[in-house]
Write an enzyme that holds these catalytic residues in place. Structure first.
Site, PDB file in Angstrom:
ATOM      1  N   LYS A  54      43.715  37.844  37.550  1.00 32.58           N
ATOM      2  CA  LYS A  54      42.954  38.751  36.670  1.00 32.58           C
ATOM      3  C   LYS A  54      41.460  38.706  37.025  1.00 32.58           C
ATOM      4  O   LYS A  54      40.792  39.737  37.093  1.00 32.58           O
ATOM      5  CB  LYS A  54      43.167  38.352  35.201  1.00 32.58           C
ATOM      6  CG  LYS A  54      44.539  38.747  34.681  1.00 32.58           C
ATOM      7  CD  LYS A  54      44.885  38.152  33.328  1.00 32.58           C
ATOM      8  CE  LYS A  54      46.332  38.533  32.975  1.00 32.58           C
ATOM      9  NZ  LYS A  54      46.849  37.964  31.741  1.00 32.58           N
ATOM     10  N   GLN A  98      44.559  33.937  27.415  1.00 32.93           N
ATOM     11  CA  GLN A  98      45.851  33.863  28.101  1.00 32.93           C
ATOM     12  C   GLN A  98      46.876  33.133  27.236  1.00 32.93           C
ATOM     13  O   GLN A  98      46.597  32.074  26.673  1.00 32.93           O
ATOM     14  CB  GLN A  98      45.663  33.150  29.457  1.00 32.93           C
ATOM     15  CG  GLN A  98      46.900  33.096  30.330  1.00 32.93           C
ATOM     16  CD  GLN A  98      47.337  34.465  30.850  1.00 32.93           C
ATOM     17  OE1 GLN A  98      46.557  35.416  30.937  1.00 32.93           O
ATOM     18  NE2 GLN A  98      48.608  34.575  31.202  1.00 32.93           N
ATOM     19  N   ASP A 121      43.895  43.277  25.482  1.00 32.78           N
ATOM     20  CA  ASP A 121      45.341  43.028  25.537  1.00 32.78           C
ATOM     21  C   ASP A 121      46.101  43.953  24.574  1.00 32.78           C
ATOM     22  O   ASP A 121      47.323  44.073  24.669  1.00 32.78           O
ATOM     23  CB  ASP A 121      45.624  41.584  25.095  1.00 32.78           C
ATOM     24  CG  ASP A 121      46.019  40.677  26.254  1.00 32.78           C
ATOM     25  OD1 ASP A 121      46.592  41.188  27.225  1.00 32.78           O
ATOM     26  OD2 ASP A 121      45.755  39.467  26.151  1.00 32.78           O
TER      27      ASP A 121
HETATM   28  N1  GUN Z   1      50.718  35.773  29.239  1.00 36.28           N
HETATM   29  C1  GUN Z   1      51.646  36.476  29.938  1.00 36.28           C
HETATM   30  N2  GUN Z   1      51.355  37.794  29.933  1.00 36.28           N
HETATM   31  C2  GUN Z   1      50.216  37.932  29.210  1.00 36.28           C
HETATM   32  C3  GUN Z   1      49.412  39.050  28.866  1.00 36.28           C
HETATM   33  O1  GUN Z   1      49.698  40.218  29.190  1.00 36.28           O
HETATM   34  N3  GUN Z   1      48.306  38.781  28.121  1.00 36.28           N
HETATM   35  C4  GUN Z   1      47.982  37.515  27.733  1.00 36.28           C
HETATM   36  N4  GUN Z   1      46.890  37.349  26.996  1.00 36.28           N
HETATM   37  N5  GUN Z   1      48.710  36.455  28.046  1.00 36.28           N
HETATM   38  C5  GUN Z   1      49.808  36.663  28.780  1.00 36.28           C
END
Ligand code: GUN
Length: 299
Positions: A54, A98, A121
């Site tokens: 990311k 995350q 998100d």
């Molecule tokens: N963990 C796995 N996929 C995601 C996601 O799309 N967003 C977040 N914040 N954590 C994750």
């Protein structure tokens, strides 16, 4: 029928390029430098890989990237304090915490502490509510990516019959809302649904997100349907080799579908591209600018 393989990797690269060009434009025209803060608590290996990716792709798209790596024993109060600071920080337009978080932290409490306007998100209850009531919102990245692929392929989805298999807050439910907002007739199937193969055979659009390798068999797929496979499952095949597969029995479903996403290389790459897109959108809204035009048209 020959199946068309939906190349999510190529599509996401084009979306990221488009976000990059729009970021450069708002920087030049308005002095706005969209910024994304990514918060990682602990050292879950899969989360570390996702977070690195990311950050790398944020930088590639020209976003300002703010990394916050906290130890596993960080308290809920300390994390909430950091979020409060990021909510106030005007150089941060998007905040991503995350998941999963360590067990001693209440993830819902943390997600709902994020300013909804910075919730790239799309997990905050306000954004979930805005999506389901048809108001402008920030939409969860994976279903948003699926919707972009579907619209690129089909254009108008009005009146299509769609099934979403899986009802998670992160994928299934927002996916169903997005399809409904495009005037599809939507069925949501889950572990207690009766005769899911029969329900599935009625659908023009199949989206599967359950985390069960090969659940959707070839004879579940209506001839000419579009199949979007969100599952990512690691399996060991008969030769003892480990590999990633989706929730759809790909070879079988390919015999029936008009188009299908592969795993890997289908939906997966779209998620991060949509995170970048959401960060740009959030930054524009916070600065009183119109939403950026982020539609890709392959045709
Ligand atoms: N963990 C796995 N996929 C995601 C996601 O799309 N967003 C977040 N914040 N954590 C994750």
């Amino acid at each position: 029928m020959s199946v068309s393989v939906i190349d999510g990797k190529a599509f996401s690269a084009r979306l990221q390029d488009l976000v990059g060009r729009e970021v450069a434009k708002v920087k030049a025209d308005h002095g706005l430098h969209p910024g994304l803060a990514v918060v990682l608590v602990g050292s879950d290996p899969a989360s570390e890989v996702y977070v690195r990716s990311k950050r790398r792709r944020s930088v590639e798209a020209g976003l300002a990237s703010f990394a916050h790596e906290l130890s596993e024993d960080t308290s809920e109060a300390e994390l909430l304090e950091l979020i409060a600071r990021l909510n106030e920080d005007r150089s941060v337009h998007g905040i991503l915490v995350q998941l999963p978080l360590p067990d001693h932290i209440d993830a819902d409490k943390v997600l709902d502490a994020i300013d909804p306007d910075k919730d790239v998100d799309g997990f905050h209850v306000l954004n979930v509510g805005r999506l389901s009531t048809g108001k402008p919102s920030l939409v969860a990245c994976t279903p948003l990516g699926c919707m972009m692929l579907l619209q690129d392929l089909l254009g108008d989805l009005k009146g299509k019959s769609a099934i979403v298999i899986g009802r998670s807050n992160i994928v299934g439910k927002p996916m169903a809302q997005l399809l409904l907002a495009q005037d599809c007739t939507v069925t949501i199937a889950h572990r207690f649904s009766r005769d899911v193969p029969k329900l599935c055979r009625q659908a023009d659009i199949v989206v599967v997100a359950v985390g069960r390798a090969g659940l959707v068999r070839g004879d579940w797929v209506k001839p000419g349907a579009i199949v979007i496979d969100v599952g990512i499952n690691r399996i060991t095949d008969a030769d003892g080799n480990s590999r990633l597969v989706g929730d759809v029995a790909y070879d079988e479903a390919s015999q029936h579908a008009a188009a299908i996403t592969p795993v890997p290389g289908g939906v997966g790459p779209m998620t991060i591209a949509c995170l970048l897109a959401n960060t740009l959108t959030a930054a524009c809204r916070q600065s009183g600018l119109p939403d950026p035009e982020l539609t890709l048209n392959s045709k």
